[in-house]
Design an enzyme around this catalytic site. Structure first.
Site: not given
Length: 441
Positions: A79, A335, A338, A412
């Protein structure tokens, strides 16, 4: 040097700043990882509090050791983004520039953490109390508090590497014009990262045999609702068999991309290689079919974070358990009710399936969970993405990101990646803390 009072004051200010609606998003103030996490301010506060505590507050390890351990951890997954970031941090902390030439230039005591670094990064079930004992005995020995601090840092930066790759952030970006292509790695610019995944990604999805195309959000919602209404309970034997079935499926699942994110010779780039011992030591599936000496399943019933890990880590490294616990809970419980524009949706079943599947990949079983729900709620393409992000994050590509959860908004998808980060982090800590407990007893 930071005092504890200064540290707590700063963390309180960070929590205030990043939890507010006026979150600073200027490139000079926040790195790109933070900008992506900022989609979820409630989680960001706990992320900042924890990272600030382990990197800048009073603790067992010297500050330059902390930055160097971050470099060593990130290097296991190639990385470059985090390696570059913490090379700068290391020098700001007054670290010896010679150490950045490679592991042979660092003190023998710091070099001794290399074995634990590679095992935790790739096969944490191989860690034993003997590894802990070797660190704490003889010349240049570590105290148990120092070992715990180092392990917290290693687990944090291994899992943060997973997040960096799974969100497309493969290096520090200081331009905003075009995509950069280097050895087939597509690096996303800030403007692209901050946009939701567009409709064009829908056309890129390929069928995922044997389960076919990706489950639609509407179908997923129906399955979650049906599972929530289910009243029949499985026997202990059936629960055990379902776990073994999902575990074996995970072992036989290929990583999302077969193209290694390394140079043309298949070797670790020199920039990273100088910080890596035994580069050929990588992830192997926990439960390979036909393999001998498969490790015992790690049962949460026998050693859990809540009942065992939290109190042990807090005892050996004051207060760190509190910050880790808050961060785990923030990611697990986050959360907005939705999903893909639908409102008033209970996503708890979906979130738990993701978390438990991640830990299943590492051989950890939650005894009270029905792993049949994993196959109901996670399709093959999502499982492949999760496995790659956990075990081979350096292989993640932009098409891999685009081809899963295509109906979800970008924020999301970031939420899913945060669960990958935290469930993996907790898995590494569980293995390590269990062995420290065994060593102590």
């Amino acid at each position: 040097m930071y005092s504890m009072v200064d540290c707590y004051n700063d963390m309180g200010q960070l929590g205030h700043d990043y939890g507010s609606k006026h979150m600073p998003m200027d490139g000079a103030e926040l790195d790109h990882v933070t900008k992506v996490i900022a989609h979820h301010p409630r989680y960001l506060e706990h992320y900042f509090n924890t990272q600030n505590f382990v990197m800048h507050c009073d603790g067992p390890l010297p500050f330059e050791y902390r930055s160097y351990i971050a470099i060593m951890a990130a290097a296991r997954h190639k990385c470059t983004y985090l390696v570059n970031l913490y090379e700068k941090e290391f020098l700001l902390q007054g670290g010896d520039r010679n150490w950045l030439k490679g592991l042979e230039y660092i003190p023998a005591k710091l070099r001794a953490i290399s074995d634990i670094n590679k095992i935790l990064a790739h096969r944490p079930w191989l860690l034993s109390k003997e590894h802990i004992e070797r660190l704490t005995k003889g010349q240049n020995s570590w105290s148990l508090a120092e070992v715990v601090h180092a392990i917290v840092l290693l687990a944090h930066f291994h899992s943060l590497s997973s997040f960096v790759f799974s969100c497309g952030l493969t290096q520090e970006l200081d331009t905003s014009s075009q995509k950069i292509e280097n050895n087939n790695i597509v690096v996303l610019q800030k403007t692209e990262l901050e946009q939701p995944i567009g409709q064009e990604a829908l056309g890129q999805l390929q069928p995922s045999p044997p389960q076919g195309t990706e489950v639609t959000v509407d179908a997923l919602m129906q399955r979650m609702k049906k599972l929530s209404e289910k009243s029949t309970e499985c026997t202990e034997m059936e629960l055990s068999n379902r776990f073994k079935h999902v575990e074996m499926q995970a072992a036989e699942l290929p990583a999302a991309s077969s193209v290694l994110r390394v140079d043309g010779q298949g070797e670790v780039p020199q920039q990273i290689g100088r910080f890596v011992d035994d580069p050929n030591f990588t992830y192997q599936d926990f439960a390979r079919r036909g393999a001998e000496n498969i490790p015992q399943t790690f049962r949460i019933q026998d050693y859990s974070w809540d009942d065992h890990g939290y109190s042990l880590v807090n005892r050996l490294y004051n207060d760190v358990g509190f910050y880790l616990d808050e961060k785990f809970r923030a990611a697990y419980n986050l959360t907005y009710y939705t999903i893909a524009g639908r409102t008033n949706v209970d996503t708890s079943k979906f979130r738990r399936a993701i978390w438990n599947y991640i830990q299943c990949i590492y051989g950890i079983r939650h005894d009270d969970y029905d792993y049949g729900e994993v196959n109901q709620l996670l399709d093959r393409s999502l499982k492949m993405f999760i496995k790659t992000a956990c075990c081979f994050p350096e292989r993640i590509t932009k098409p891999d990101y685009d081809s899963v959860l295509v109906e979800l908004q970008h924020s999301e998808k970031v939420h899913v990646n945060l669960m990958i980060l935290e469930a993996r982090n907790q898995a590494e800590l569980l293995y390590a803390l269990r062995e420290i407990m065994r060593y102590m007893t």
